[in-house]
Scaffold this active site. Structure first.
Site, PDB file in Angstrom:
ATOM      1  N   ASP A 178      36.694  32.397  45.195  1.00 37.39           N
ATOM      2  CA  ASP A 178      37.716  33.050  44.388  1.00 37.39           C
ATOM      3  C   ASP A 178      37.561  32.472  42.976  1.00 37.39           C
ATOM      4  O   ASP A 178      36.891  31.444  42.787  1.00 37.39           O
ATOM      5  CB  ASP A 178      39.093  32.711  44.978  1.00 37.39           C
ATOM      6  N   ASP A 204      40.329  32.755  39.843  1.00 38.04           N
ATOM      7  CA  ASP A 204      41.541  32.224  39.207  1.00 38.04           C
ATOM      8  C   ASP A 204      42.289  31.296  40.153  1.00 38.04           C
ATOM      9  O   ASP A 204      42.652  31.684  41.261  1.00 38.04           O
ATOM     10  CB  ASP A 204      42.444  33.388  38.768  1.00 38.04           C
ATOM     11  N   LYS A 230      46.850  44.874  35.578  1.00 41.68           N
ATOM     12  CA  LYS A 230      47.531  46.157  35.351  1.00 41.68           C
ATOM     13  C   LYS A 230      48.661  46.318  36.377  1.00 41.68           C
ATOM     14  O   LYS A 230      49.767  46.736  36.036  1.00 41.68           O
ATOM     15  CB  LYS A 230      46.532  47.324  35.478  1.00 41.68           C
TER      16      LYS A 230
END
Ligand code: XBP
Ligand code: MG
Length: 241
Positions: free
Chosen positions: A10, A12, A55
């Protein structure tokens, strides 16, 4: 296939603590540039992290705190424009060296490469963000060390859905049980486990105390985790399944 074939990282929270001092700052800069009143403090941002994807996170915020924004006929288009601006700010921040790697990450990558284990990435963040973080914080050529980089909108359903991990497995042409995922969040863990991949969790500043049931192990960071430890965990898991 009973030896570890690939490590899937992963990004972040796992490779670097990018959220509070990276993504959050970039979102706020994009909001300010657009003349908007949205400003996300560190605590609020922690709540918004329940939703992965920038988003999607903006839409989640508007649903909770600014329904007038969502009523605008071009709300989705505005979110896209804001997100593109946010990415420009984020890339600039990372290029400035503001986001160092978490402890142990660089060494673990080196050890895995030396052992000939394949490397991949499965993240919900935007591809440019991954490229710049690898270049600025790992090594100028580090992107080429990762055989598959699964990122952002390449799959429509982001974590906790398994889709990004499944997409990466297909491209590695490996079964889930031949790989090991490294994650920092409950959403990430749900995603990797739903794809069938044994997973080690390194808690990050925003994810401490989350429910990590099903993880192979949970560690505060990777400082004390050698590649040999990952192989041992992997083997132990294989023999128990
Ligand atoms: C973390 C995310 C991302 C970032 C923001 O992804 O949820 O949405 O917070 O990046 P992971 P974007 O832990 O899977 O790496 O704005 O580019 O979506
Ligand atoms: Mg993460």
């Amino acid at each position: 296939m009973n030896t570890l074939q690939a490590l899937i990282f992963d990004v972040d929270g796992t490779i670097s603590d990018t959220e509070r001092d990276g993504h959050r700052i970039a979102f706020n800069a994009a909001f300010a540039d657009a003349g908007m009143s949205w400003q996300w403090d560190a605590a609020l941002y922690g709540e918004l992290l329940a939703v992965t994807g920038g988003k999607e996170r903006m839409r989640f915020y508007a649903e909770r705190y600014d329904r007038d924004f969502l009523a605008l006929p071009d709300a989705d288009a505005r979110i896209k424009v804001l997100h593109a601006a946010k990415t420009v700010h984020y890339v600039r921040l990372v290029e400035s060296g503001a986001l160092p790697l978490r402890p142990g990450v660089a060494r673990l990558i080196d050890e895995a490469r030396a052992a000939g284990v394949r490397l991949a990435i499965a993240t919900t963040t935007t591809p440019e963000n991954v490229e710049v973080l690898l270049r600025a914080s790992v090594a100028p050529e580090a992107s080429s060390w990762f055989e598959v980089i699964g990122a952002g909108d390449i799959v429509p359903a982001k974590k906790p859905a398994p889709d990004i991990y499944t997409w990466v497995l297909e491209r590695l042409n490996l079964p889930a049980h031949a790989c090991l995922a490294l994650e920092d969040s409950a959403n990430g863990l749900k995603s990797s486990l739903a794809a069938g991949i044994p997973t080690l969790v390194t808690e990050s500043e925003y994810t401490q105390g989350q429910d990590f049931s099903g993880a192979l192990a949970v560690v505060p960071d990777l400082a004390q985790t050698r590649f040999a430890d990952l192989q041992a965990l992997f083997k132990k898991n294989l023999s128990s399944t």
